[in-house]
Design a protein around this motif. Structure first.
Motif, PDB file in Angstrom:
ATOM      1  N   PRO A   1       0.816  -1.291  -0.110  1.00 13.43           N
ATOM      2  CA  PRO A   1      -0.229  -0.176  -0.075  1.00 13.43           C
ATOM      3  C   PRO A   1       0.757   1.234   0.160  1.00 13.43           C
ATOM      4  N   LEU A   2       0.266   2.374  -0.327  1.00 11.21           N
ATOM      5  CA  LEU A   2       0.803   3.722  -0.051  1.00 11.21           C
ATOM      6  C   LEU A   2      -0.082   4.169   0.779  1.00 11.21           C
ATOM      7  N   ARG A   3       0.758   4.828   1.943  1.00  6.15           N
ATOM      8  CA  ARG A   3       0.091   5.351   3.177  1.00  6.15           C
ATOM      9  C   ARG A   3       0.685   6.914   3.246  1.00  6.15           C
ATOM     10  N   ILE A   4      -0.383   7.613   2.953  1.00  8.16           N
ATOM     11  CA  ILE A   4       0.299   9.070   2.861  1.00  8.16           C
ATOM     12  C   ILE A   4      -0.712   9.870   3.613  1.00  8.16           C
ATOM     13  N   GLU A   5       0.022  11.031   4.333  1.00  3.42           N
ATOM     14  CA  GLU A   5      -0.823  11.764   5.359  1.00  3.42           C
ATOM     15  C   GLU A   5      -1.373  13.017   4.520  1.00  3.42           C
ATOM     16  N   HIS A   6      -2.522  13.349   4.881  1.00  2.00           N
ATOM     17  CA  HIS A   6      -3.138  14.703   4.431  1.00  2.00           C
ATOM     18  C   HIS A   6      -4.274  14.937   5.365  1.00  2.00           C
ATOM     19  N   GLY A   7      -3.950  16.432   5.648  1.00  7.10           N
ATOM     20  CA  GLY A   7      -5.079  17.087   6.646  1.00  7.10           C
ATOM     21  C   GLY A   7      -5.053  16.351   7.943  1.00  7.10           C
ATOM     22  N   GLY A   8      -4.125  15.689   8.503  1.00  4.58           N
ATOM     23  CA  GLY A   8      -3.936  14.905   9.856  1.00  4.58           C
ATOM     24  C   GLY A   8      -4.452  13.708   9.605  1.00  4.58           C
ATOM     25  N   GLN A   9      -4.733  12.955   8.503  1.00 11.19           N
ATOM     26  CA  GLN A   9      -5.325  11.723   8.282  1.00 11.19           C
ATOM     27  C   GLN A   9      -4.442  11.036   7.339  1.00 11.19           C
ATOM     28  N   VAL A  10      -4.140   9.697   7.736  1.00 13.39           N
ATOM     29  CA  VAL A  10      -3.287   8.837   7.049  1.00 13.39           C
ATOM     30  C   VAL A  10      -4.187   8.301   5.867  1.00 13.39           C
ATOM     31  N   LEU A  11      -3.935   8.359   4.761  1.00 19.59           N
ATOM     32  CA  LEU A  11      -4.969   7.743   3.673  1.00 19.59           C
ATOM     33  C   LEU A  11      -4.015   6.681   3.095  1.00 19.59           C
ATOM     34  N   THR A  12      -4.722   5.462   2.845  1.00 13.18           N
ATOM     35  CA  THR A  12      -4.230   4.191   2.375  1.00 13.18           C
ATOM     36  C   THR A  12      -4.624   3.674   1.033  1.00 13.18           C
ATOM     37  N   PHE A  13      -3.707   3.680   0.125  1.00 19.19           N
ATOM     38  CA  PHE A  13      -4.251   3.211  -1.356  1.00 19.19           C
ATOM     39  C   PHE A  13      -3.413   1.946  -1.887  1.00 19.19           C
ATOM     40  N   LEU A  14      -4.029   1.362  -2.522  1.00 18.54           N
ATOM     41  CA  LEU A  14      -3.406   0.372  -3.607  1.00 18.54           C
ATOM     42  C   LEU A  14      -3.316   0.977  -4.990  1.00 18.54           C
ATOM     43  N   SER A  15      -2.127   0.698  -5.581  1.00 17.91           N
ATOM     44  CA  SER A  15      -2.057   1.295  -7.000  1.00 17.91           C
ATOM     45  C   SER A  15      -1.987   0.215  -8.135  1.00 17.91           C
ATOM     46  N   SER A  16      -2.588   0.619  -9.488  1.00 15.10           N
ATOM     47  CA  SER A  16      -2.699  -0.138 -10.500  1.00 15.10           C
ATOM     48  C   SER A  16      -2.023   0.647 -11.709  1.00 15.10           C
ATOM     49  N   ILE A  17      -1.600   0.048 -12.542  1.00 18.27           N
ATOM     50  CA  ILE A  17      -0.988   0.785 -13.632  1.00 18.27           C
ATOM     51  C   ILE A  17      -1.585  -0.129 -15.115  1.00 18.27           C
ATOM     52  N   SER A  18      -2.250   0.742 -15.965  1.00 18.55           N
ATOM     53  CA  SER A  18      -2.720   0.401 -17.137  1.00 18.55           C
ATOM     54  C   SER A  18      -2.032   0.943 -18.251  1.00 18.55           C
ATOM     55  N   THR A  19      -1.888   0.158 -19.337  1.00 16.34           N
ATOM     56  CA  THR A  19      -1.357   0.513 -20.658  1.00 16.34           C
ATOM     57  C   THR A  19      -2.183   0.176 -21.838  1.00 16.34           C
ATOM     58  N   PHE A  20      -2.006   0.775 -23.118  1.00 18.92           N
ATOM     59  CA  PHE A  20      -2.486   0.668 -24.108  1.00 18.92           C
ATOM     60  C   PHE A  20      -2.216  -0.763 -24.670  1.00 18.92           C
ATOM     61  N   ASN A  21      -3.396  -1.567 -25.372  1.00 18.02           N
ATOM     62  CA  ASN A  21      -3.068  -2.777 -26.078  1.00 18.02           C
ATOM     63  C   ASN A  21      -2.486  -2.314 -27.505  1.00 18.02           C
TER      64      ASN A  21
END
Length: 275
Positions: free
Chosen positions: A224-244
Motif C-alpha cells: 500500500p501507499l500510506r500518505i498523510e493529508h490534513g492530519g489523516q493517513v490515507l491508504t491506497f493500492l495502485s494499479s498501472i494500465s497501458t494501451f493494448n
C-alpha cells in the motif's frame, strides 16, 4: 547520412535483445516460426531479415515500440511506428478518452505519465494528496518520481516511505531493462540519490500503530501507499494500465496509474473533500 543504428547493423541489436531476455536462438526460432540457423545468420550479419521478420522477432522479444523503429532503421528500412505529440489534433480522441477516464475515477487519485514519468494528465484526487508540494517541483513538465521521492516533495508525508521508495526504484529498474533509455537511467540515478526525508530512519514500520498493522495485512498481496493529508493517513493500492497493441510510440509509452482506497476511511475522506 547514416544513423548509429544503421552502422551497427540489426544483427547485434537483435542479439542484444535476445540475450537480455535470456532466450536461446532455438527458443526464439520456435516462437517466431523460423530456424536457429536463420536466427544465427541474422545476428551475425550473414542474412538480412525482412521487415516482417524484424517485427515478428521484436514481438517475441517484447522490444518496446520505440526500439522496434531503431531495429528497422538498422536493417535499412523505414520506421513503421509514428511518434505523434499528444497535443496534435490527430490525438484528440486519445486525450479526450484519458481525461474522461481521470474525471470518472474521481474523487480517487489518478494520473497519466509518459515513458520518463512526466505527468501528461492528472485529476483532482491526485492534486488533493499533493497539496503542499513546493512550486519548483511542479514546474512543467512535472515528473512523478521527483514529486514523490524528493525530500521536499510528498516524501515526508509518506508513512511507509522506505518500502514505497524501494518499490518505485525497482519499477524504474525494470523499465530501464526493457527500454534501455538513457533519459530514464539519468532520472533513476537522480532520484535514487535523494536523501530520505528527515526522521524516516527513526520511524519503525509496523509497530504499535493499528494502521501500520493494517498496512502489513494489505502488503501480503500488494504494497500500500500510506500518505498523510490534513492530519489523516490515507491508504491506497495502485494499479498501472497501458494501451493494448499501440501503433504509435507516444501512445505505447503512456501509463495510467490509479490509486484505489484500501479502507473505508480513505474513501470517505476523499469523497467528503472533493464532493
Amino acid at each position: 547520412m547514416t544513423s548509429p543504428a544503421s552502422r551497427t547493423g540489426v544483427g547485434p541489436l537483435l542479439r542484444g535483445w535476445r540475450e537480455q531476455r535470456r532466450i536461446s536462438q532455438l527458443e526464439l526460432a520456435l516462437r517466431a516460426d523460423s530456424s536457429a540457423r536463420h536466427i544465427s545468420f541474422v545476428e551475425t550479419g550473414r542474412a538480412r531479415p525482412s521487415e516482417e521478420m524484424i517485427l515478428r522477432l521484436s514481438e517475441h522479444l517484447c522490444v518496446p515500440v520505440r526500439e522496434r523503429n531503431t531495429l528497422l532503421l538498422a536493417a535499412g528500412y523505414a520506421p513503421r511506428f509514428t511518434e505523434t505529440a499528444l497535443d496534435d489534433p490527430s490525438m484528440a480522441v486519445v486525450r479526450e478518452g484519458l481525461e474522461r477516464l481521470l474525471r470518472g475515477y474521481e474523487p480517487y487519485p489518478a494520473l497519466v505519465v509518459d515513458g520518463t514519468y512526466s505527468v501528461v494528465a492528472a485529476n483532482r484526487g491526485l492534486a488533493l494528496i499533493l497539496e503542499g508540494v513546493p512550486e519548483h517541483l511542479l514546474v512543467e513538465p512535472v515528473n512523478a518520481m521527483r514529486v514523490i521521492l524528493h525530500p521536499e516533495g510528498a516524501a515526508p508525508r509518506i508513512r511507509n516511505f522506505r518500502q514505497w521508495r524501494q518499490h518505485l526504484l525497482h519499477q524504474m529498474n525494470r523499465q530501464i531493462a526493457l527500454a534501455r533509455s538513457d533519459e530514464l537511467r539519468a532520472l533513476y540515478e537522480e532520484v535514487a540519490a535523494y536523501p530520505p526525508p528527515a526522521g524516516v530512519d527513526e520511524e519503525p514500520y509496523g509497530a504499535a500503530d493499528p494502521h501500520e498493522a493494517a498496512a502489513f495485512e494489505l502488503g501480503t498481496f500488494a504494497l500500500p501507499l500510506r500518505i498523510e493529508h490534513g492530519g489523516q493517513v490515507l491508504t491506497f493500492l495502485s494499479s498501472i494500465s497501458t494501451f493494448n497493441t499501440p501503433m504509435d510510440v507516444t501512445v505505447a509509452e503512456l501509463a495510467i496509474e490509479t490509486f484505489l482506497p484500501a479502507d473505508p476511511a480513505t474513501a470517505k475522506y476523499l469523497t467528503t473533500a472533493l464532493g
